[in-house]
Design an enzyme around this catalytic site. Structure first.
Site, PDB file in Angstrom:
ATOM      1  N   THR A  33       0.864  -1.320   0.025  1.00 38.76           N
ATOM      2  CA  THR A  33      -0.002   0.141   0.115  1.00 38.76           C
ATOM      3  C   THR A  33       1.010   1.260  -0.103  1.00 38.76           C
ATOM      4  O   THR A  33       0.415   2.579  -0.400  1.00 38.76           O
ATOM      5  CB  THR A  33      -0.951   0.046   1.065  1.00 38.76           C
ATOM      6  OG1 THR A  33      -1.776  -1.234   0.962  1.00 38.76           O
ATOM      7  CG2 THR A  33      -1.864   1.143   1.489  1.00 38.76           C
ATOM      8  N   TYR A  63      -8.042   0.645  -3.995  1.00 39.57           N
ATOM      9  CA  TYR A  63      -6.612   1.175  -4.545  1.00 39.57           C
ATOM     10  C   TYR A  63      -5.998  -0.040  -4.959  1.00 39.57           C
ATOM     11  O   TYR A  63      -6.387  -1.152  -4.755  1.00 39.57           O
ATOM     12  CB  TYR A  63      -5.974   1.884  -3.586  1.00 39.57           C
ATOM     13  CG  TYR A  63      -5.442   1.183  -2.484  1.00 39.57           C
ATOM     14  CD1 TYR A  63      -6.335   0.747  -1.380  1.00 39.57           C
ATOM     15  CD2 TYR A  63      -4.253   0.403  -2.444  1.00 39.57           C
ATOM     16  CE1 TYR A  63      -5.914   0.203  -0.152  1.00 39.57           C
ATOM     17  CE2 TYR A  63      -3.906  -0.417  -1.314  1.00 39.57           C
ATOM     18  CZ  TYR A  63      -4.686  -0.792  -0.240  1.00 39.57           C
ATOM     19  OH  TYR A  63      -4.370  -1.271   0.618  1.00 39.57           O
ATOM     20  N   GLU A  69      -2.199 -28.878  28.078  1.00 37.71           N
ATOM     21  CA  GLU A  69      -3.471 -29.769  27.958  1.00 37.71           C
ATOM     22  C   GLU A  69      -3.314 -30.742  27.101  1.00 37.71           C
ATOM     23  O   GLU A  69      -4.189 -31.725  26.922  1.00 37.71           O
ATOM     24  CB  GLU A  69      -4.587 -28.821  27.512  1.00 37.71           C
ATOM     25  CG  GLU A  69      -5.153 -27.840  28.781  1.00 37.71           C
ATOM     26  CD  GLU A  69      -6.248 -27.128  28.121  1.00 37.71           C
ATOM     27  OE1 GLU A  69      -7.359 -27.622  27.682  1.00 37.71           O
ATOM     28  OE2 GLU A  69      -6.276 -25.911  27.818  1.00 37.71           O
ATOM     29  N   THR A  72       1.663  -4.361   4.262  1.00 37.73           N
ATOM     30  CA  THR A  72       1.413  -4.851   5.722  1.00 37.73           C
ATOM     31  C   THR A  72       0.932  -6.170   5.941  1.00 37.73           C
ATOM     32  O   THR A  72       1.202  -6.747   7.038  1.00 37.73           O
ATOM     33  CB  THR A  72       0.630  -3.668   6.313  1.00 37.73           C
ATOM     34  OG1 THR A  72      -0.544  -3.660   5.807  1.00 37.73           O
ATOM     35  CG2 THR A  72       1.394  -2.206   6.388  1.00 37.73           C
ATOM     36  N   ASP A  73       0.162  -6.728   4.896  1.00 39.51           N
ATOM     37  CA  ASP A  73      -0.436  -7.611   5.451  1.00 39.51           C
ATOM     38  C   ASP A  73       0.702  -8.967   5.816  1.00 39.51           C
ATOM     39  O   ASP A  73       0.209  -9.837   6.522  1.00 39.51           O
ATOM     40  CB  ASP A  73      -1.195  -8.351   3.921  1.00 39.51           C
ATOM     41  CG  ASP A  73      -2.487  -7.406   3.639  1.00 39.51           C
ATOM     42  OD1 ASP A  73      -2.561  -6.735   4.254  1.00 39.51           O
ATOM     43  OD2 ASP A  73      -3.084  -7.736   2.671  1.00 39.51           O
ATOM     44  N   LYS A 106       0.155  -7.749  12.928  1.00 41.56           N
ATOM     45  CA  LYS A 106      -0.808  -6.874  12.510  1.00 41.56           C
ATOM     46  C   LYS A 106      -2.193  -7.246  13.044  1.00 41.56           C
ATOM     47  O   LYS A 106      -2.555  -8.470  13.100  1.00 41.56           O
ATOM     48  CB  LYS A 106      -0.983  -7.162  10.707  1.00 41.56           C
ATOM     49  CG  LYS A 106      -1.969  -5.980  10.221  1.00 41.56           C
ATOM     50  CD  LYS A 106      -2.086  -6.304   8.592  1.00 41.56           C
ATOM     51  CE  LYS A 106      -2.888  -5.228   8.014  1.00 41.56           C
ATOM     52  NZ  LYS A 106      -2.793  -5.091   6.697  1.00 41.56           N
TER      53      LYS A 106
HETATM   54  N1  ASP Z   1      -2.572  -5.697   0.866  1.00 42.60           N
HETATM   55  C1  ASP Z   1      -1.741  -4.389   0.939  1.00 42.60           C
HETATM   56  C2  ASP Z   1      -0.367  -5.369   1.090  1.00 42.60           C
HETATM   57  O1  ASP Z   1      -0.162  -5.895   2.184  1.00 42.60           O
HETATM   58  C3  ASP Z   1      -1.978  -3.851   2.419  1.00 42.60           C
HETATM   59  C4  ASP Z   1      -0.966  -2.890   2.910  1.00 42.60           C
HETATM   60  O2  ASP Z   1       0.200  -2.734   2.341  1.00 42.60           O
HETATM   61  O3  ASP Z   1      -1.284  -2.242   3.976  1.00 42.60           O
HETATM   62  O4  ASP Z   1       0.390  -5.083   0.347  1.00 42.60           O
END
Ligand code: ASP
Length: 355
Positions: free
Chosen positions: A39, A52, A312, A118-119, A191
């Protein structure tokens, strides 16, 4: 001043200014930014829409949007890939890790910044943490809003990431992730929100520090083995063994575990309920897999806490490994790398306690 004096003085002043500029550039740390997409490199048609495309903008355009970054360091950008991080593959991780090792072995490179979605940021960060062979800073960064959004968070995140990469205090702390003013260790961050700018947390260990417009405070040193202390190595590795993650739930269908073994998995991570638990049928299927030589790791679908041995579930009897603090996606990374060499279950359990 007489014009002929000025004629001599002007070139002299210019030469001094040039020499000062060159000396200043030479003193600045050399940082290479490796861009993979995400992103932070995303673009939308308007500044206020949710939809996007990830990985649409190049590293040069990203850098152009960060005023002042070239005052922190001499930065050079390289494009490794340009994908949303849902499409980051082991191939890309291997290429990235190799390039980082190559660059950091050079005397003229002081640190690396990796821009990434971020994923799956936590997976690539942990992978690099285990296979980079240098104590120079490696800092990952992303953003939650695309570059075209109103209040895009990417430019300041990138500025702060370069600010951490040039900081001598960042050395020797393993791979770090800088997002929304916080500095996280690769081992511990995750995340936690699908959309919030403040998405990354390090729930068990807390943040390593904070980054504030290029000024950093470090509070914590990660206690886990990483980079130069890691025995894991990707030299001559082109493929990683298949390790599946199977999600636990009430009335979990156990045949997913059998299907994974039949598909050729060398390792299985169960994202178990609670303390890495699963129902009786799943336990039996997992024990069957372990008997066949598949490494079975019990992790948890719960967002925080560790999974302990023999709580457990009788791991000794059933032949399982407990993931300790690693969530399923990071447990998969460690297990995939551990399986590159013949290792006993006991040795891999020890790795889960130390990496
Ligand atoms: N789907 C995007 C990615 O991981 C989300 C992000 O970058 O925040 O590339």
């Amino acid at each position: 001043m007489k014009p002929d004096k000025l004629r001599f003085l002007l070139p002299l002043l210019l030469a001094i200014a040039c020499a000062q500029y060159v000396a200043g550039q030479a003193k600045k740390p050399q940082i290479v930014i490796l861009a993979t997409g995400g992103t932070i490199a995303g673009a939308a048609a308007t500044g206020t829409q949710a939809g996007y495309t990830s990985g649409a903008v190049t590293i040069d355009s990203m850098l152009a949007a960060v005023p002042g970054v070239r005052e922190l360091a001499n930065v050079k950008g390289e494009q490794i890939s340009n994908v949303g991080s849902q499409d980051i593959s082991f191939d890309i991780m291997l290429t990235l890790a190799r390039r980082i090792n190559e660059l950091l072995a050079r005397n003229d490179v002081d640190g690396i910044v990796v821009t990434h979605g971020t994923d799956t940021m936590e997976e690539t960060a942990f992978f690099l943490n285990l296979v980079v062979k240098s104590d120079k800073p490696v800092v990952m960064v992303g953003s939650m809003r695309p570059s075209t959004a109103v209040s895009a968070d990417g430019p300041l995140n990138l500025y702060n990431a370069v600010g951490v990469a040039v900081d001598p205090q960042a050395k020797g702390r393993g791979v770090l992730v800088v997002m929304n003013d916080w500095i996280h260790a690769a081992h511990s961050l995750t995340k936690t929100s699908t959309t919030a700018v403040q998405t990354f947390m390090s729930p068990l260990r807390g943040v390593v520090g904070t980054a504030n417009y290029g000024k950093n405070d470090f509070y914590n040193t990660p206690v886990w083995k990483h980079t130069t202390a890691s025995e894991l190595d990707i030299e001559n590795v082109n493929q990683l063994p298949r390790v599946d993650i199977i999600f636990g739930c009430a009335d979990m269908p156990a045949d997913l575990i059998d299907a994974s073994v039949a598909a050729g998995a060398k390792g299985i991570v169960i994202a178990g309920v609670g303390n890495g638990n699963m129902n009786k049928a799943a336990l039996e299927a997992a024990a069957r897999a372990a008997k066949k030589g598949v490494m079975v790791v019990r992790s948890s679908r719960v967002a925080t806490g560790s999974v302990g041995r023999n709580v457990e579930v009788n791991d000794d009897e059933m032949g399982f490994i407990a993931s300790d603090e690693l969530n399923p996606q990071k447990a998969r990374i460690l297990l995939s790398l551990a399986l590159l060499k013949q290792r006993s279950r006991e040795d891999i359990q020890k790795m889960f306690y130390s990496y």
